[in-house]
Design a protein around this motif. Structure first.
Motif, short mmCIF file in Angstrom:
data_model
loop_
_atom_site.label_atom_id
_atom_site.label_comp_id
_atom_site.label_asym_id
_atom_site.label_seq_id
_atom_site.Cartn_x
_atom_site.Cartn_y
_atom_site.Cartn_z
N ASP A 128 -0.55 70.80 56.70
CA ASP A 128 -1.26 69.83 56.38
C ASP A 128 -1.70 70.22 54.59
N TRP A 129 -1.11 71.35 54.13
CA TRP A 129 -1.10 71.76 52.92
C TRP A 129 -0.03 71.45 52.36
N TYR A 130 1.29 71.61 52.98
CA TYR A 130 2.25 71.09 52.64
C TYR A 130 2.59 69.27 52.06
N GLU A 131 1.75 69.05 52.72
CA GLU A 131 1.72 67.47 52.93
C GLU A 131 0.98 66.72 51.42
N ASN A 132 0.09 67.34 51.39
CA ASN A 132 -1.23 67.26 50.42
C ASN A 132 -0.97 68.19 49.45
N MET A 133 0.19 68.33 49.32
CA MET A 133 0.82 69.24 47.93
C MET A 133 1.84 68.31 47.45
N LEU A 134 2.59 68.08 48.45
CA LEU A 134 3.66 66.22 48.10
C LEU A 134 3.12 65.12 47.45
N ALA A 135 1.78 64.92 48.06
CA ALA A 135 0.82 63.80 48.09
C ALA A 135 0.38 64.01 46.23
N MET A 136 -0.07 65.57 45.85
CA MET A 136 -0.45 65.17 44.99
C MET A 136 0.60 65.12 43.75
N PHE A 171 12.04 70.23 50.74
CA PHE A 171 13.47 70.88 50.98
C PHE A 171 13.09 71.80 52.12
N ASP A 172 12.45 72.46 51.22
CA ASP A 172 11.99 73.92 52.16
C ASP A 172 11.14 73.28 53.46
N MET A 173 10.43 72.90 53.10
CA MET A 173 9.45 71.88 54.94
C MET A 173 10.90 71.88 55.81
N GLU A 174 11.43 71.39 55.14
CA GLU A 174 12.96 71.12 56.08
C GLU A 174 13.60 72.38 57.02
N ARG A 175 13.48 73.07 55.49
CA ARG A 175 14.83 73.93 55.77
C ARG A 175 14.39 74.72 56.18
N THR A 176 13.23 76.25 55.39
CA THR A 176 12.38 77.25 55.42
C THR A 176 11.41 77.63 56.20
N LEU A 177 10.35 76.15 56.35
CA LEU A 177 9.50 76.51 56.53
C LEU A 177 8.51 76.64 57.56
N GLY A 178 9.63 75.95 58.24
CA GLY A 178 9.04 75.72 60.00
C GLY A 178 8.57 74.95 60.34
N PHE A 179 8.76 73.03 59.64
CA PHE A 179 7.81 72.02 59.84
C PHE A 179 9.50 71.03 59.34
N GLY A 180 10.57 70.87 59.84
CA GLY A 180 11.14 70.70 59.84
C GLY A 180 11.20 69.15 60.57
N THR A 181 12.50 68.03 60.37
CA THR A 181 11.75 67.31 61.73
C THR A 181 12.94 67.29 62.50
N GLU A 182 14.61 68.02 61.93
CA GLU A 182 15.46 68.84 63.21
C GLU A 182 15.37 70.49 62.70
N ALA A 214 4.89 60.54 51.36
CA ALA A 214 3.61 61.10 50.59
C ALA A 214 3.00 59.81 49.03
N LEU A 215 4.35 59.36 48.08
CA LEU A 215 4.60 58.18 47.56
C LEU A 215 2.82 57.16 47.75
N GLU A 216 3.61 56.75 49.38
CA GLU A 216 2.72 55.81 49.85
C GLU A 216 1.10 56.11 50.07
N ARG A 217 1.57 57.67 50.59
CA ARG A 217 -0.19 58.62 50.78
C ARG A 217 -0.57 58.81 49.82
N ALA A 218 -0.26 58.87 48.22
CA ALA A 218 -0.73 59.18 47.30
C ALA A 218 -1.77 57.35 46.76
N VAL A 219 -0.76 56.28 46.77
CA VAL A 219 -0.99 54.46 46.46
C VAL A 219 -2.43 54.61 46.84
N ALA A 220 -1.81 54.81 48.09
CA ALA A 220 -3.52 54.54 49.29
C ALA A 220 -4.74 55.04 48.96
N ILE A 221 -4.99 56.85 48.23
CA ILE A 221 -6.07 57.21 48.27
C ILE A 221 -6.29 56.64 46.50
N LEU A 222 -5.60 56.27 45.97
CA LEU A 222 -5.88 55.53 44.43
C LEU A 222 -6.28 54.03 44.87
#
Length: 274
Positions: A128-136, A171-182, A214-222
């Protein structure tokens, strides 16, 4: 950001006599100086003291602020609005997602806009924190898209830009942080993410999908906080630099989306290139 060194009481006297406390003066100067190095600050203070000495008077707030601004011309009207909306977008989303305090905003740095934000350390390192960071990180671009309908290159173009940081994070979420979709359990670091993305179209698509979300989420928040977003942008346009107190006064009625924890934060400065 490097805050100016404290000057002594006699040097602040001229500013204090204008009805402002020394603390308020120093906070404003620190906000105006966002993005400057320690060497820059030392030079500005030294030149201000020399100017005051020649005039046989105490150093004033105006001396320091004039030194911070230098001889650069005012930011053009339309560009000033773009910077204001961009920075306000970052601040509102940062606050709404309860990432931490907004320490200051500045759109008169000579190098574009600049924000100084803090992060709650208790909430870091989760998905959640990383996804929040992406939105910010995408919120400045989202703000331009929402209000101005056209985005600038202000969120890109450099290794420390919003898009660069967001791309590396996704990129890190997908490759090194254990949050990848594959294959999320595979740890696959790489020193040059761009090289990997250039040759792996499927990975690039997954990383890009995270940025789009993340972009769409930021737009929705604004959109949901449009009055506050516009009020902050207007205040920043007028003041050009706002400290934490001024920003918090506008954001105080916006309830964060997540509950807050202990008030323990780390601070990070983020430049927004013109």
């Amino acid at each position: 950001m490097t805050e100016p060194q404290n000057t002594n009481a006699s040097e602040m006297l001229a500013a204090v006599q204008h009805g402002n406390s020394a603390d308020a003066i120093l906070r404003r100067l620190a906000t105006r100086a966002m993005g400057l190095t320690g060497a820059d600050i030392e030079r500005i203070v030294r030149e201000a003291r020399l100017k005051a000495r020649r005039g046989k008077r105490a150093v004033s707030y105006e001396d320091i602020e004039d030194g911070i601004r230098g001889d650069r011309p005012p930011v053009p009207y339309n560009l000033r609005w773009r910077f204001a909306f961009h920075e306000a977008g970052h601040a509102v989303v940062h606050h709404a997602l309860d990432l931490g305090p907004v320490r200051g905003l500045n759109i008169d740095t000579g190098q574009g806009g600049y924000n100084l934000v803090g992060f709650h350390v208790w909430a870091s390192d989760t998905r959640d924190w990383y996804e929040n960071m992406l939105a910010m990180l995408m919120a400045g671009r989202a703000a331009e898209q929402l209000v101005l309908k056209r985005v600038s290159s202000g969120s890109a173009g450099a290794d420390d830009s919003d898009l660069a940081r967001a791309t590396r994070l996704a990129f890190d979420m997908e490759r090194t942080l254990g949050f990848g979709t594959e294959h999320p359990l595979l740890y696959r670091p790489h020193r040059d993410p761009s090289a990997v993305l250039d040759r792996d179209a499927e990975l690039a698509a997954r990383v890009h999908a995270r940025l789009v979300a993340a972009l769409e989420r930021a737009v929705a928040i604004l959109k949901r906080r449009r009055p506050t977003f516009h009020a902050l942008a207007k205040a920043l346009f007028d003041a050009q630099a706002m400290d934490e107190t001024a920003v918090s006064e506008i954001l105080k009625d916006v309830e964060p989306l997540h509950g807050s924890g202990p008030d323990e934060v780390v601070t990070q400065a983020t430049p927004i290139l013109p």
